[in-house]
Design an enzyme around this catalytic site. Sequence first.
Site, PDB file in Angstrom:
ATOM      1  N   MET A   1     -70.926  88.722  94.860  1.00  0.00           N
ATOM      2  CA  MET A   1     -69.897  88.193  93.982  1.00  0.00           C
ATOM      3  C   MET A   1     -68.897  89.285  93.644  1.00  0.00           C
ATOM      4  O   MET A   1     -69.273  90.395  93.280  1.00  0.00           O
ATOM      5  CB  MET A   1     -70.530  87.654  92.687  1.00  0.00           C
ATOM      6  N   CYS A   2     -67.607  88.995  93.788  1.00  0.00           N
ATOM      7  CA  CYS A   2     -66.575  89.927  93.354  1.00  0.00           C
ATOM      8  C   CYS A   2     -66.649  90.095  91.843  1.00  0.00           C
ATOM      9  O   CYS A   2     -67.340  89.350  91.155  1.00  0.00           O
ATOM     10  CB  CYS A   2     -65.198  89.392  93.740  1.00  0.00           C
ATOM     11  N   GLN A   3     -65.933  91.085  91.330  1.00  0.00           N
ATOM     12  CA  GLN A   3     -65.888  91.271  89.887  1.00  0.00           C
ATOM     13  C   GLN A   3     -64.458  91.439  89.433  1.00  0.00           C
ATOM     14  O   GLN A   3     -63.604  91.961  90.155  1.00  0.00           O
ATOM     15  CB  GLN A   3     -66.751  92.456  89.456  1.00  0.00           C
TER      16      GLN A   3
END
Length: 277
Positions: A1-3
């Site tokens: 997951m990107c942040q």
Amino acid sequence: MCQLLGMNCNTPTDIVFSFEGFRCRGGLTDSHADGFGIGFFEDKGVRLFHDDKASATSPVADLVRNYPIQSKNVIAHIRKATQGPILLANTHPFMREMWGQYWLFAHNGNLKGFQPREGQYYRTVGTTDSEAAFCYLLETLRQKFDHAPSLEQIFAEVNLIAQELRQYGLLNFLLSNGEWLIAHTGSLLHYIVRKAPFGEAKLVDDDVQIDFASVTTPNDRVAVIATLPLTDNENWQQLAVNELALFQDGEIVLRRTPDNPYYPTEAQGLAMARHAV
């Protein structure tokens, strides 16, 4: 997951402390090593920095750290690629012009099967679902309004567009035109509003701490938004899944919270992200 990382303030402020912890998650304390970007609004202009390398070791990130730019609105993103290869054109935040203003957008999630028709005003350069969503959002607003509408109208329309987009999958995003910052939660987003009396803060991802009382004035108000809290000795708040919040001058001024709000734990939020891939 990107942040995601965002900052909205009532006075120009640097984001060096928060960014130092955030960049560690791009390949050091976490696995988001597929590029990063950060954009700073300054009056009508934007300073935009991108790299398709991991932020933890990027010379571009070093430049940002050593160049304490002051801004009232900042959006940053570290990428873990889902749709689209690791390319500079696929790094967030994305920028476009509308109504004589620059707009920035960064997205964390995965919109499966989202293939909108080519817009009249806005088209993608890269190959991500995120940029496609941004162009669709702006195209929808531009088709409806020839000139900038009221803040309340923008917020209501962005809320409707978010409802439409999240039918395709996970949708966490930050959006700003330099006057305000909108945050939408699909799984995990946290925020903190720092104001007087200011105290000390210690990063989760690095052995760094700061006494904000020594670098602020009593009138300062700074909102920081992040996927996961960046410090471990402050009281971060969590936005609910499918909540939309608009920050202006360092505080939430408009908010749409679901009737039965759901606040997933970190483990639950990460599980939602894995399921979305």
